[in-house]
Design a protein around this motif. Structure first.
Motif, PDB file in Angstrom:
ATOM      1  N   LEU A 183       1.290   3.227  -8.234  1.00  0.00           N
ATOM      2  CA  LEU A 183       0.300   3.916  -7.407  1.00  0.00           C
ATOM      3  C   LEU A 183       0.954   5.076  -6.648  1.00  0.00           C
ATOM      4  CD1 LEU A 183      -2.547   4.193  -6.254  1.00  0.00           C
ATOM      5  CD2 LEU A 183      -1.951   2.435  -4.563  1.00  0.00           C
ATOM      6  N   LEU A 184       2.176   4.874  -6.210  1.00  0.00           N
ATOM      7  CA  LEU A 184       2.926   5.927  -5.505  1.00  0.00           C
ATOM      8  C   LEU A 184       3.049   7.173  -6.390  1.00  0.00           C
ATOM      9  CD1 LEU A 184       4.832   6.693  -3.048  1.00  0.00           C
ATOM     10  CD2 LEU A 184       6.676   5.823  -4.460  1.00  0.00           C
ATOM     11  N   GLN A 185       3.351   6.987  -7.663  1.00  0.00           N
ATOM     12  CA  GLN A 185       3.452   8.111  -8.603  1.00  0.00           C
ATOM     13  C   GLN A 185       2.098   8.814  -8.756  1.00  0.00           C
ATOM     14  OE1 GLN A 185       5.012   6.382 -12.174  1.00  0.00           O
ATOM     15  NE2 GLN A 185       7.127   6.419 -11.435  1.00  0.00           N
ATOM     16  N   LYS A 186       1.043   8.017  -8.843  1.00  0.00           N
ATOM     17  CA  LYS A 186      -0.304   8.563  -8.973  1.00  0.00           C
ATOM     18  C   LYS A 186      -0.673   9.403  -7.742  1.00  0.00           C
ATOM     19  CE  LYS A 186      -5.015   6.829  -9.729  1.00  0.00           C
ATOM     20  NZ  LYS A 186      -5.822   5.613  -9.865  1.00  0.00           N
ATOM     21  N   VAL A 187      -0.327   8.906  -6.558  1.00  0.00           N
ATOM     22  CA  VAL A 187      -0.615   9.616  -5.309  1.00  0.00           C
ATOM     23  C   VAL A 187       0.191  10.914  -5.244  1.00  0.00           C
ATOM     24  CG1 VAL A 187      -0.357   9.481  -2.791  1.00  0.00           C
ATOM     25  CG2 VAL A 187      -1.310   7.551  -4.049  1.00  0.00           C
ATOM     26  N   SER A 188       1.445  10.859  -5.631  1.00  0.00           N
ATOM     27  CA  SER A 188       2.290  12.064  -5.637  1.00  0.00           C
ATOM     28  C   SER A 188       1.733  13.112  -6.590  1.00  0.00           C
ATOM     29  CB  SER A 188       3.720  11.727  -6.054  1.00  0.00           C
ATOM     30  OG  SER A 188       4.346  10.951  -5.076  1.00  0.00           O
ATOM     31  N   GLN A 189       1.305  12.676  -7.773  1.00  0.00           N
ATOM     32  CA  GLN A 189       0.755  13.604  -8.761  1.00  0.00           C
ATOM     33  C   GLN A 189      -0.567  14.205  -8.301  1.00  0.00           C
ATOM     34  OE1 GLN A 189       0.663  11.186 -12.284  1.00  0.00           O
ATOM     35  NE2 GLN A 189       2.845  11.478 -12.705  1.00  0.00           N
ATOM     36  N   ALA A 190      -1.268  13.521  -7.409  1.00  0.00           N
ATOM     37  CA  ALA A 190      -2.539  14.037  -6.883  1.00  0.00           C
ATOM     38  C   ALA A 190      -2.305  15.125  -5.832  1.00  0.00           C
ATOM     39  CB  ALA A 190      -3.361  12.901  -6.287  1.00  0.00           C
TER      40      ALA A 190
ATOM     41  N   PHE B 117      -0.230  14.794  -2.882  1.00  0.00           N
ATOM     42  CA  PHE B 117       0.087  14.365  -1.522  1.00  0.00           C
ATOM     43  C   PHE B 117       1.601  14.241  -1.388  1.00  0.00           C
ATOM     44  CE2 PHE B 117      -4.220  12.869  -2.330  1.00  0.00           C
ATOM     45  CZ  PHE B 117      -4.876  13.495  -1.281  1.00  0.00           C
ATOM     46  N   PRO B 118       2.196  15.094  -0.550  1.00  0.00           N
ATOM     47  CA  PRO B 118       3.654  15.126  -0.452  1.00  0.00           C
ATOM     48  C   PRO B 118       4.219  13.938   0.334  1.00  0.00           C
ATOM     49  CG  PRO B 118       2.712  16.682   1.102  1.00  0.00           C
ATOM     50  CD  PRO B 118       1.567  16.101   0.312  1.00  0.00           C
ATOM     51  N   HIS B 119       5.327  13.429  -0.131  1.00  0.00           N
ATOM     52  CA  HIS B 119       6.134  12.418   0.569  1.00  0.00           C
ATOM     53  C   HIS B 119       5.409  11.111   0.880  1.00  0.00           C
ATOM     54  CE1 HIS B 119       8.741  15.837   0.932  1.00  0.00           C
ATOM     55  NE2 HIS B 119       7.867  16.476   1.680  1.00  0.00           N
ATOM     56  N   PRO B 120       4.669  10.530  -0.058  1.00  0.00           N
ATOM     57  CA  PRO B 120       4.099   9.198   0.204  1.00  0.00           C
ATOM     58  C   PRO B 120       5.184   8.136   0.073  1.00  0.00           C
ATOM     59  CG  PRO B 120       3.600   9.858  -2.026  1.00  0.00           C
ATOM     60  CD  PRO B 120       4.324  11.019  -1.383  1.00  0.00           C
ATOM     61  N   TRP B 121       4.941   6.955   0.630  1.00  0.00           N
ATOM     62  CA  TRP B 121       5.896   5.865   0.478  1.00  0.00           C
ATOM     63  C   TRP B 121       5.161   4.528   0.487  1.00  0.00           C
ATOM     64  CZ3 TRP B 121       5.222   8.718   4.845  1.00  0.00           C
ATOM     65  CH2 TRP B 121       4.917   8.050   6.021  1.00  0.00           C
TER      66      TRP B 121
ATOM     67  N   ARG C 158       0.850  -1.182   0.000  1.00  0.00           N
ATOM     68  CA  ARG C 158       0.000   0.000   0.000  1.00  0.00           C
ATOM     69  C   ARG C 158       0.886   1.232   0.000  1.00  0.00           C
ATOM     70  NH1 ARG C 158      -4.251  -2.500   4.181  1.00  0.00           N
ATOM     71  NH2 ARG C 158      -5.387  -3.684   2.628  1.00  0.00           N
ATOM     72  N   VAL C 159       0.287   2.359  -0.296  1.00  0.00           N
ATOM     73  CA  VAL C 159       1.009   3.628  -0.267  1.00  0.00           C
ATOM     74  C   VAL C 159       0.528   4.402   0.951  1.00  0.00           C
ATOM     75  CG1 VAL C 159       1.445   5.797  -1.467  1.00  0.00           C
ATOM     76  CG2 VAL C 159       1.268   3.666  -2.765  1.00  0.00           C
ATOM     77  N   GLN C 160       1.456   4.699   1.840  1.00  0.00           N
ATOM     78  CA  GLN C 160       1.098   5.463   3.037  1.00  0.00           C
ATOM     79  C   GLN C 160       1.266   6.948   2.740  1.00  0.00           C
ATOM     80  OE1 GLN C 160       2.243   3.892   6.810  1.00  0.00           O
ATOM     81  NE2 GLN C 160       2.482   5.932   7.709  1.00  0.00           N
ATOM     82  N   VAL C 161       0.250   7.726   3.124  1.00  0.00           N
ATOM     83  CA  VAL C 161       0.282   9.161   2.848  1.00  0.00           C
ATOM     84  C   VAL C 161       0.244  10.022   4.098  1.00  0.00           C
ATOM     85  CG1 VAL C 161      -0.682   9.017   0.522  1.00  0.00           C
ATOM     86  CG2 VAL C 161      -2.224   9.161   2.475  1.00  0.00           C
ATOM     87  N   PHE C 162      -0.091   9.431   5.249  1.00  0.00           N
ATOM     88  CA  PHE C 162      -0.271  10.246   6.445  1.00  0.00           C
ATOM     89  C   PHE C 162      -0.252   9.355   7.680  1.00  0.00           C
ATOM     90  CE2 PHE C 162      -3.147  12.662   9.373  1.00  0.00           C
ATOM     91  CZ  PHE C 162      -2.436  13.851   9.431  1.00  0.00           C
ATOM     92  N   ALA C 163       0.212   9.913   8.810  1.00  0.00           N
ATOM     93  CA  ALA C 163       0.168   9.212  10.096  1.00  0.00           C
ATOM     94  C   ALA C 163      -0.038  10.244  11.191  1.00  0.00           C
ATOM     95  CB  ALA C 163       1.456   8.430  10.333  1.00  0.00           C
TER      96      ALA C 163
ATOM     97  N   LYS D  67      -9.970  13.439   2.262  1.00  0.00           N
ATOM     98  CA  LYS D  67      -9.311  14.227   1.220  1.00  0.00           C
ATOM     99  C   LYS D  67      -8.698  13.317   0.155  1.00  0.00           C
ATOM    100  CE  LYS D  67      -8.134  18.060   4.265  1.00  0.00           C
ATOM    101  NZ  LYS D  67      -7.055  18.747   4.974  1.00  0.00           N
ATOM    102  N   VAL D  68      -8.124  12.211   0.602  1.00  0.00           N
ATOM    103  CA  VAL D  68      -7.517  11.261  -0.334  1.00  0.00           C
ATOM    104  C   VAL D  68      -8.600  10.621  -1.201  1.00  0.00           C
ATOM    105  CG1 VAL D  68      -6.198   9.118  -0.533  1.00  0.00           C
ATOM    106  CG2 VAL D  68      -5.552  10.808   1.181  1.00  0.00           C
ATOM    107  N   ARG D  69      -9.721  10.225  -0.587  1.00  0.00           N
ATOM    108  CA  ARG D  69     -10.826   9.602  -1.338  1.00  0.00           C
ATOM    109  C   ARG D  69     -11.371  10.534  -2.418  1.00  0.00           C
ATOM    110  NH1 ARG D  69     -12.448   8.069   4.024  1.00  0.00           N
ATOM    111  NH2 ARG D  69     -11.846   5.915   4.359  1.00  0.00           N
TER     112      ARG D  69
END
Length: 166
Positions: free
Chosen positions: A142-149, A151-155, A90-95, A108-110
């Protein structure tokens, strides 16, 4: 000090010294229970049980006793697998330590990404994660897609998932 003592007199000096000491000691004491300001963000933490969540958008994984450590240690921690569980990416975007912040961020992600969004509790953090990728390469896309949306610094993280939840 002796000069002040002579000018004020012994009684006044003792009184002033006593008042000073009372103020000094009184200022160092912690506030009483009634005086403490309670943080509204932590008001329900003692009563909250993340396993009681019924919304299907949540996935709460709690390690069970007797699990074997089959994964490697790294940024994602130890992957524990047991019968009926498989590793997914999975791609984590926040904690955060606060559930309400995690829920707001997940919403916000949805709104920006059409992938399944999870809030996973791993003490002491609620982690917002996206996707159900079976390979690391798929997760990197998916990580690239999330970054382009935006969301900074996903992993990418590797998580154990129940076989029935695939």
């Amino acid at each position: 000090m002796a000069k002040i003592y002579k000018q004020m007199g012994p009684k006044m000096f003792k009184l002033l010294l006593t008042v000073f000491l009372i103020l000094l000691v009184g200022g160092c004491l912690p506030p009483s229970e009634g005086e403490r300001v309670k943080d509204p963000r932590t008001a329900g933490e003692k009563k909250f049980d993340p396993l009681s969540l019924e919304d299907s958008s949540y996935l709460v994984v709690k390690p069970q006793p007797g699990q074997k450590e089959t994964g490697k240690r790294g940024v994602e921690g130890v992957i524990r697998e047991e019968e009926g569980r498989v590793a997914r990416y999975r791609v984590q975007v926040f904690a955060t330590t606060y559930l309400d912040q995690a829920e707001e961020f997940a919403q916000k992600v949805r709104e920006k990404i059409e992938e399944r969004v999870y809030i996973q509790y791993e003490s002491p953090l609620y982690k917002v994660r996206v996707g159900d990728c079976s390979t690391e390469e798929e997760a990197k896309l998916l990580l690239q897609k999330v970054s382009q949306a935006g969301f900074p610094h996903p992993w990418v993280v590797r998580v154990p998932v129940s076989r029935g939840a695939e």
